[in-house]
Design an enzyme around this catalytic site. Structure first.
Site, PDB file in Angstrom:
ATOM      1  CG  ASP A  48       7.867  43.959 -30.342  1.00 58.65           C
ATOM      2  OD1 ASP A  48       8.512  44.631 -31.170  1.00 58.65           O
ATOM      3  OD2 ASP A  48       6.695  43.561 -30.550  1.00 58.65           O
ATOM      4  CD  GLN A  91      10.801  37.437 -34.974  1.00 59.81           C
ATOM      5  OE1 GLN A  91      10.725  38.092 -36.011  1.00 59.81           O
ATOM      6  NE2 GLN A  91      11.965  37.030 -34.470  1.00 59.81           N
ATOM      7  CB  CYS A 139      10.708  40.392 -33.121  1.00 58.86           C
ATOM      8  SG  CYS A 139       9.881  41.860 -32.488  1.00 58.86           S
TER       9      CYS A 139
END
Ligand code: CP
Ligand code: NVA
Length: 300
Positions: free
Chosen positions: A219, A132, A259
């Site tokens: 996130d 990622q 992400c």
């Protein structure tokens, strides 16, 4: 480079070389150029957690490189019934040219590499998510032209994403700040390394972390495997989100990355997410290009 287990194992030159190849593969793909660098190669993809982006981008990536990918869910393979990772490693090494694994423990990924005889790629553990972050660095460079000297601010849990962003960011000469609750700080080894090798700030003050940031990143509050802690985490992380105040504290031209998958209204406000959707979905697309570059480096 024999494996991609964590970014700490890669040199700055190796990271640049992956990013450059990823840019080239992206450009070629957009221009309809086929690049079958991995013709005949086989990648096993072990998943003990869910995935959309990682699974699809690796599978499509192998196809586009002329190779083949096998999806190996732990619900189907004997690993899920207790066959040891060290045996799985030795068996799969007899059939395949490489293994990608998404699982809980970093040690399992390291063991797979140690006991097997083929390249292993970490597709996320509780500790880190190197694939990622390679795509993230590629995306930041696309938008900002270069990485060195930029300030990257992560808001949220100090687990896999934070750990990899710290290592990747510092290696590329970025200044990194992390805003997280005191009980959810990044890995102590990662922060100690970062403080010796660059500029890292870890604070529980979101606006201090976000001040003048060129990139804001967040996130989910509860990662895969932490679903049972949802309520505790909702309390602990209240305020650790990208909202208008955070945007105002950052640089005027700041990018916002995630992400994915996202929990709108928790770690990021819906309006801000949608205002930055272009860069966030470019980031998701870049998983494909960055991973193809990693696959070429390891399997070719
Ligand atoms: N960002 C990411 O790794 O997405 P998936 O969980 O869908 O693979
Ligand atoms: N921290 C998240 C990242 C998902 C890509 C998780 O581990 O679930």
């Amino acid at each position: 480079m024999k494996h991609l287990l964590k970014l700490a194992d890669l040199s700055v030159e190796e990271i640049f070389s992956i990013l450059n190849l990823a840019d080239q593969l992206k450009y070629e793909r957009k221009n309809g150029v086929r690049h079958p660098h991995l013709a005949g190669k086989k990648l096993g993809m072990i998943f003990t957690k869910s995935s959309t982006r990682t699974r699809v981008s690796f599978e499509v990536g192998m196809y586009e490189l002329g190779g083949h990918a096998l999806f190996l869910s732990d619900r189907d393979i004997q690993l899920g019934r207790g066959e040891p990772i060290k045996d799985t490693a030795r068996v799969l090494s007899r059939y395949l040219d490489g293994i990608m694994i998404r699982t809980f423990k970093q040690q399992d990924v390291e063991d797979l590499a140690n006991y097997g005889s083929i390249p292993v790629i970490n597709g996320l553990t509780d500790y880190c998510h190197p694939c990622q972050v390679l795509a993230d660095l590629m995306t930041i460079r696309e938008y900002k032209g270069s990485l060195k000297g930029l300030k990257l601010c992560f808001v949220g849990d100090g687990n896999n994403m934070a750990n990899s962003l710290i290592v990747g960011g510092i290696k590329m000469g970025m200044q990194v700040s992390v805003a997280c609750p005191d009980a959810y700080r990044p890995d102590a080894g990662v922060t100690a390394w970062a403080q010796q090798n660059g500029q890292l700030l870890v604070t529980s003050d979101v606006l201090t972390a976000a001040k003048d940031a060129d990139v804001l990143y967040t996130d989910v509050w509860a990662s895969m495997g932490q679903e049972g802690e949802k309520e505790i985490r909702e309390k602990a992380f209240k305020g650790f989100c990208i909202n208008k105040d955070v945007i105002a504290a950052a640089d005027k031209e700041a990018m916002v990355l995630h992400c994915l998958p996202v929990h709108r209204g928790e770690e990021i406000e819906e309006e801000i997410f949608e205002a930055h959707a272009q860069e966030i979905f470019d980031e998701a697309e870049n998983r494909l290009h960055a991973q193809k570059a990693v696959l070429c480096k390891l399997l070719k």
